[in-house]
Design a protein around this motif. Sequence first.
Motif, PDB file in Angstrom:
ATOM      1  N   GLN A 203       0.845  -1.183   0.000  1.00 45.03           N
ATOM      2  CA  GLN A 203       0.000   0.000   0.000  1.00 45.03           C
ATOM      3  C   GLN A 203       0.886   1.240   0.000  1.00 45.03           C
ATOM      4  O   GLN A 203       1.698   1.436   0.908  1.00 45.03           O
ATOM      5  CB  GLN A 203      -0.920   0.005   1.222  1.00 45.03           C
ATOM      6  CG  GLN A 203      -1.940   1.131   1.258  1.00 45.03           C
ATOM      7  CD  GLN A 203      -2.789   1.093   2.525  1.00 45.03           C
ATOM      8  OE1 GLN A 203      -2.263   1.279   3.619  1.00 45.03           O
ATOM      9  NE2 GLN A 203      -4.078   0.842   2.374  1.00 45.03           N
ATOM     10  N   LEU A 208       2.056  -3.751   3.809  1.00 46.63           N
ATOM     11  CA  LEU A 208       1.078  -3.729   4.889  1.00 46.63           C
ATOM     12  C   LEU A 208       1.061  -5.064   5.626  1.00 46.63           C
ATOM     13  O   LEU A 208       0.922  -5.114   6.849  1.00 46.63           O
ATOM     14  CB  LEU A 208      -0.313  -3.416   4.334  1.00 46.63           C
ATOM     15  CG  LEU A 208      -1.439  -3.260   5.336  1.00 46.63           C
ATOM     16  CD1 LEU A 208      -1.224  -2.009   6.187  1.00 46.63           C
ATOM     17  CD2 LEU A 208      -2.783  -3.176   4.614  1.00 46.63           C
ATOM     18  N   TYR A 220      -9.529 -10.044  10.481  1.00 46.18           N
ATOM     19  CA  TYR A 220     -10.561  -9.065  10.135  1.00 46.18           C
ATOM     20  C   TYR A 220     -11.967  -9.663  10.199  1.00 46.18           C
ATOM     21  O   TYR A 220     -12.170 -10.861  10.039  1.00 46.18           O
ATOM     22  CB  TYR A 220     -10.337  -8.524   8.717  1.00 46.18           C
ATOM     23  CG  TYR A 220      -9.026  -7.811   8.537  1.00 46.18           C
ATOM     24  CD1 TYR A 220      -8.806  -6.558   9.111  1.00 46.18           C
ATOM     25  CD2 TYR A 220      -7.996  -8.376   7.778  1.00 46.18           C
ATOM     26  CE1 TYR A 220      -7.602  -5.888   8.941  1.00 46.18           C
ATOM     27  CE2 TYR A 220      -6.785  -7.716   7.598  1.00 46.18           C
ATOM     28  CZ  TYR A 220      -6.604  -6.471   8.184  1.00 46.18           C
ATOM     29  OH  TYR A 220      -5.417  -5.820   8.006  1.00 46.18           O
ATOM     30  N   LEU A 238     -11.893   0.267  10.360  1.00 44.80           N
ATOM     31  CA  LEU A 238     -10.708   0.464   9.528  1.00 44.80           C
ATOM     32  C   LEU A 238     -11.072   1.029   8.166  1.00 44.80           C
ATOM     33  O   LEU A 238     -10.216   1.572   7.464  1.00 44.80           O
ATOM     34  CB  LEU A 238      -9.978  -0.869   9.354  1.00 44.80           C
ATOM     35  CG  LEU A 238      -9.528  -1.549  10.649  1.00 44.80           C
ATOM     36  CD1 LEU A 238      -8.974  -2.933  10.351  1.00 44.80           C
ATOM     37  CD2 LEU A 238      -8.497  -0.701  11.365  1.00 44.80           C
ATOM     38  N   GLY A 239     -12.322   0.876   7.787  1.00 45.51           N
ATOM     39  CA  GLY A 239     -12.825   1.405   6.527  1.00 45.51           C
ATOM     40  C   GLY A 239     -14.321   1.196   6.480  1.00 45.51           C
ATOM     41  O   GLY A 239     -14.835   0.223   7.038  1.00 45.51           O
ATOM     42  N   VAL A 285     -11.570  -6.832   2.313  1.00 46.21           N
ATOM     43  CA  VAL A 285     -10.485  -6.217   3.083  1.00 46.21           C
ATOM     44  C   VAL A 285      -9.830  -5.104   2.276  1.00 46.21           C
ATOM     45  O   VAL A 285      -9.641  -3.980   2.761  1.00 46.21           O
ATOM     46  CB  VAL A 285      -9.436  -7.270   3.493  1.00 46.21           C
ATOM     47  CG1 VAL A 285      -8.218  -6.600   4.113  1.00 46.21           C
ATOM     48  CG2 VAL A 285     -10.036  -8.274   4.480  1.00 46.21           C
ATOM     49  N   HIS A 288     -12.109  -1.952   1.651  1.00 41.47           N
ATOM     50  CA  HIS A 288     -12.312  -1.130   2.844  1.00 41.47           C
ATOM     51  C   HIS A 288     -11.022  -0.444   3.294  1.00 41.47           C
ATOM     52  O   HIS A 288     -11.039   0.720   3.693  1.00 41.47           O
ATOM     53  CB  HIS A 288     -12.899  -1.972   3.976  1.00 41.47           C
ATOM     54  CG  HIS A 288     -14.350  -2.292   3.793  1.00 41.47           C
ATOM     55  ND1 HIS A 288     -14.782  -3.234   2.903  1.00 41.47           N
ATOM     56  CD2 HIS A 288     -15.469  -1.759   4.367  1.00 41.47           C
ATOM     57  CE1 HIS A 288     -16.109  -3.293   2.943  1.00 41.47           C
ATOM     58  NE2 HIS A 288     -16.546  -2.410   3.812  1.00 41.47           N
ATOM     59  N   LEU A 289      -9.901  -1.149   3.223  1.00 43.88           N
ATOM     60  CA  LEU A 289      -8.636  -0.537   3.633  1.00 43.88           C
ATOM     61  C   LEU A 289      -8.213   0.566   2.674  1.00 43.88           C
ATOM     62  O   LEU A 289      -7.648   1.580   3.085  1.00 43.88           O
ATOM     63  CB  LEU A 289      -7.543  -1.592   3.729  1.00 43.88           C
ATOM     64  CG  LEU A 289      -7.642  -2.593   4.876  1.00 43.88           C
ATOM     65  CD1 LEU A 289      -6.466  -3.563   4.834  1.00 43.88           C
ATOM     66  CD2 LEU A 289      -7.682  -1.888   6.229  1.00 43.88           C
ATOM     67  N   GLU A 290      -8.499   0.386   1.398  1.00 45.01           N
ATOM     68  CA  GLU A 290      -8.098   1.389   0.414  1.00 45.01           C
ATOM     69  C   GLU A 290      -9.103   2.534   0.346  1.00 45.01           C
ATOM     70  O   GLU A 290      -8.717   3.688   0.133  1.00 45.01           O
ATOM     71  CB  GLU A 290      -7.956   0.748  -0.974  1.00 45.01           C
ATOM     72  CG  GLU A 290      -6.873  -0.307  -1.072  1.00 45.01           C
ATOM     73  CD  GLU A 290      -5.484   0.261  -0.888  1.00 45.01           C
ATOM     74  OE1 GLU A 290      -5.291   1.466  -1.078  1.00 45.01           O
ATOM     75  OE2 GLU A 290      -4.575  -0.525  -0.544  1.00 45.01           O
TER      76      GLU A 290
END
Length: 300
Positions: A203, A208, A220, A238-239, A285, A288-290
């Motif tokens: 990332q 990451l 997660y 987290l997102g 994952v 949402h993280l991005e």
Amino acid sequence: MEQVLRIRNLCKKYPGFQLQDVSFAVEKGMIMGFIGRNGAGKTTTLKSVMKLVHPDSGEISFFGLEPGEKEQEIKRRIGYAAGGISYYHRKKTEEIVRVTKTFYPGWDETACRHYMEKFSLEPGKRLRELSEGMKVKFNLMLALSHGAEFLILDEPTSGLDPVSREELLEIFLDLAASGVSILFSTHITSDLDKCADAITYIQKGQILASERTGAFLERYRLAAVPGELTSAQRELALGVRRCKEGRTALILKEQEELFRGLRGNGSDSSVPRGIQVMPADLEAVMVHLEGGVDQHEAIG
């Protein structure tokens, strides 16, 4: 477990982007997916590994050997391919094979014929006559015919239709079962759900995570929340992304009960009820993280 590739503290700086201390390892017989959104540093990392670009610093070793020690042996044991490969399109596949094998003293003609047949490659066809999926298979055939034990593939399934991608993933599984190691970059996370033993997630030029796929996903949980989240739940997530029924939030597994229990101060009329928490797949994952926050919040 024997490591076929080890990268330590790899750095490469460009205007506006840099790889920062990239470190991970690929074990023998492993299929590792290298994931991250476009521009995260996947291709730069792989090109640095293959010496197609020169990193600013860091250490790279193959099969426990430094590249300067036995470079010819290392090159023989590695195959590299990228999506959208481009040769002389007017050349026939048999002509390209004839030229390629002159670079490899250990070229295995029997293996070449085997993979030509296995991949349904016709010697008389020109490159421009092959589909994108067949071009990828052709490049794999070249790598495997010189005894490659480790394949490094940059977006090999990009642009392929679902059937061709499925066929290619089955080939990966067969190769891994025979002891071949595979590192391939992709942003198509569903491909990894079907074949990857491990993932390395990059990332913005930084790693990451790099671990077994199951261990990565186990940390997660995905929470489906009707309506809006409370401000306390948003801070914990987290997102957050929008969905038809409300919002989805990525949370850490150990924070599930805390997330469920965050009901505000009692005066919040939009307190979410009926929260459903489920395991998260790689796509959930990554999205949402991005994404970070949903579109509604970003606009507001």
